[in-house]
Design a protein around this motif. Sequence first.
Motif, mmCIF file in Angstrom:
data_model
loop_
_atom_site.group_PDB
_atom_site.id
_atom_site.type_symbol
_atom_site.label_atom_id
_atom_site.label_comp_id
_atom_site.label_asym_id
_atom_site.label_seq_id
_atom_site.Cartn_x
_atom_site.Cartn_y
_atom_site.Cartn_z
ATOM 1 N N VAL A 194 0.851 -1.197 0.000
ATOM 2 C CA VAL A 194 0.000 0.000 0.000
ATOM 3 C C VAL A 194 0.881 1.239 0.000
ATOM 4 N N GLY A 195 1.894 1.227 0.870
ATOM 5 C CA GLY A 195 2.962 2.227 0.803
ATOM 6 C C GLY A 195 2.717 3.579 1.437
ATOM 7 N N THR A 196 1.542 3.810 1.994
ATOM 8 C CA THR A 196 1.284 5.115 2.606
ATOM 9 C C THR A 196 1.842 5.147 4.030
ATOM 10 N N ASP A 197 2.032 6.349 4.549
ATOM 11 C CA ASP A 197 2.496 6.476 5.932
ATOM 12 C C ASP A 197 1.494 5.848 6.889
ATOM 13 N N GLU A 198 0.208 6.036 6.582
ATOM 14 C CA GLU A 198 -0.846 5.475 7.430
ATOM 15 C C GLU A 198 -0.757 3.951 7.461
ATOM 16 N N ALA A 199 -0.478 3.352 6.299
ATOM 17 C CA ALA A 199 -0.373 1.892 6.232
ATOM 18 C C ALA A 199 0.870 1.413 6.974
ATOM 19 N N ARG A 200 1.989 2.061 6.746
ATOM 20 C CA ARG A 200 3.244 1.641 7.389
ATOM 21 C C ARG A 200 3.160 1.735 8.915
ATOM 22 N N ALA A 201 2.373 2.662 9.408
ATOM 23 C CA ALA A 201 2.236 2.840 10.862
ATOM 24 C C ALA A 201 1.525 1.655 11.519
ATOM 25 N N LEU A 202 0.898 0.817 10.699
ATOM 26 C CA LEU A 202 0.171 -0.330 11.234
ATOM 27 C C LEU A 202 1.009 -1.610 11.215
ATOM 28 N N ARG A 203 2.232 -1.536 10.722
ATOM 29 C CA ARG A 203 3.084 -2.724 10.644
ATOM 30 C C ARG A 203 3.344 -3.317 12.040
ATOM 31 N N GLY A 204 3.380 -4.631 12.101
ATOM 32 C CA GLY A 204 3.757 -5.307 13.345
ATOM 33 C C GLY A 204 2.719 -5.252 14.447
ATOM 34 N N LYS A 205 1.477 -4.959 14.091
ATOM 35 C CA LYS A 205 0.438 -4.830 15.123
ATOM 36 C C LYS A 205 -0.711 -5.820 14.975
ATOM 37 N N ALA A 206 -0.867 -6.363 13.780
ATOM 38 C CA ALA A 206 -2.028 -7.215 13.511
ATOM 39 C C ALA A 206 -1.989 -8.522 14.292
ATOM 40 N N GLY A 207 -0.825 -9.149 14.363
ATOM 41 C CA GLY A 207 -0.725 -10.454 15.015
ATOM 42 C C GLY A 207 -1.146 -10.412 16.472
#
Length: 379
Positions: A222-235
């Motif tokens: 997706v590549g947006t700042d908003e998307a990157r800020a969600l990395r490593g949180k879903a699990g």
Amino acid sequence: MSDSSTDRLGRLSELGVSVWLDDLSRERLTGGGLKALVDEKHVVGVTTNPTIFAGALSKGDSYDEQMSTLAGQGVSVDEAVLAVTTDDVRHACDLLKDVYDATGGQDGRVSIEVDPRLAKDTERTIEQARVLWQTVDRPNLFVKIPATMEGLPAITQAISEGISVNVTLIFSLDRYRAVAAAYLDGLERAHAAGLDLGGIRSVASFFVSRVDTEFDKRLDAVGTDEARALRGKAGIANARLAFEAYEEIFSTPRWEELAAAGAHPQRPLWASTGVKDPAYPDTMYVDELVVDGVVNTMPEKTMQAVADHSELRGDTIHGTYAESRQLLDELERVGVSYTDVVQVLEEEGVEKFEKSWSELLETVEAALQGRTVTQEAAK
């Protein structure tokens, strides 16, 4: 037992998390490595999978003597794999029997998985669950059955026959609820058949780090700042919501009736807790999933990291449910589909275990052929 590493794992245990090792090998059994972890590092259970066995058999010479014996008996590759893996698991069950007795059957458990090639075949999964249960012949065994749609009725049937089950490869909340329902169905059938529910146990293995790996890949795309800020949180959010579901399911009138008949709840087990992205803290999937009544099965590397520098803050699940739901909503909002991610993860999980099983078969076949040639030459 006064060093800080033991204290951290001891503290985790005191907080209600059962520490299990996600590894097993003949060398670990005969060399005293597993016993040391049980005696000194609060390890109270062991999980295995096809990948672990494939790795164990490809290293060293610990299996050479047994392979020579099996080759002399002229067994098939499948028969040899059954013999080797069940021998290791039986040995581990015996080693953990004191833990099993001390915890009233809750811990001291060792898991062995049905052939992953059967993940889409209900009847053959049931048949192999029976074979593994009878072959290992230990009360502290868990037979691992994957949480595929075809696996669900196999879970129910196994439980109904008094076979304790570790349900593996759970990625989605909906599938987790279906797994818990399959367990309750099995208990009700067992009770109707007159079985002692107190002797039946189960855990539901909810995978964690693999969830982040797939979500992170899509968030990067997706590549947006908003998307990157969600990395490593879903699990972590996903696992926390699974525990919320666990609390709901195991507090219903249906459950209370089974509990009154002696049944035990199906504990959540956090699997895939080794961090795959080096950018993340290596104890993240332990520190952020602490709550009374769960299992965390760890690769030894993760266990060592926890022992060395885990920052335990007590219960890190209660009070997080609203935040976790919001996180999953945000993932959908930036264009990453939860439904698609968990479906891909299940398919990939089965494929990875099938590949490891093929590697295990190839390793055993080569070993048998090598011993057969040697024995023929010696005649």
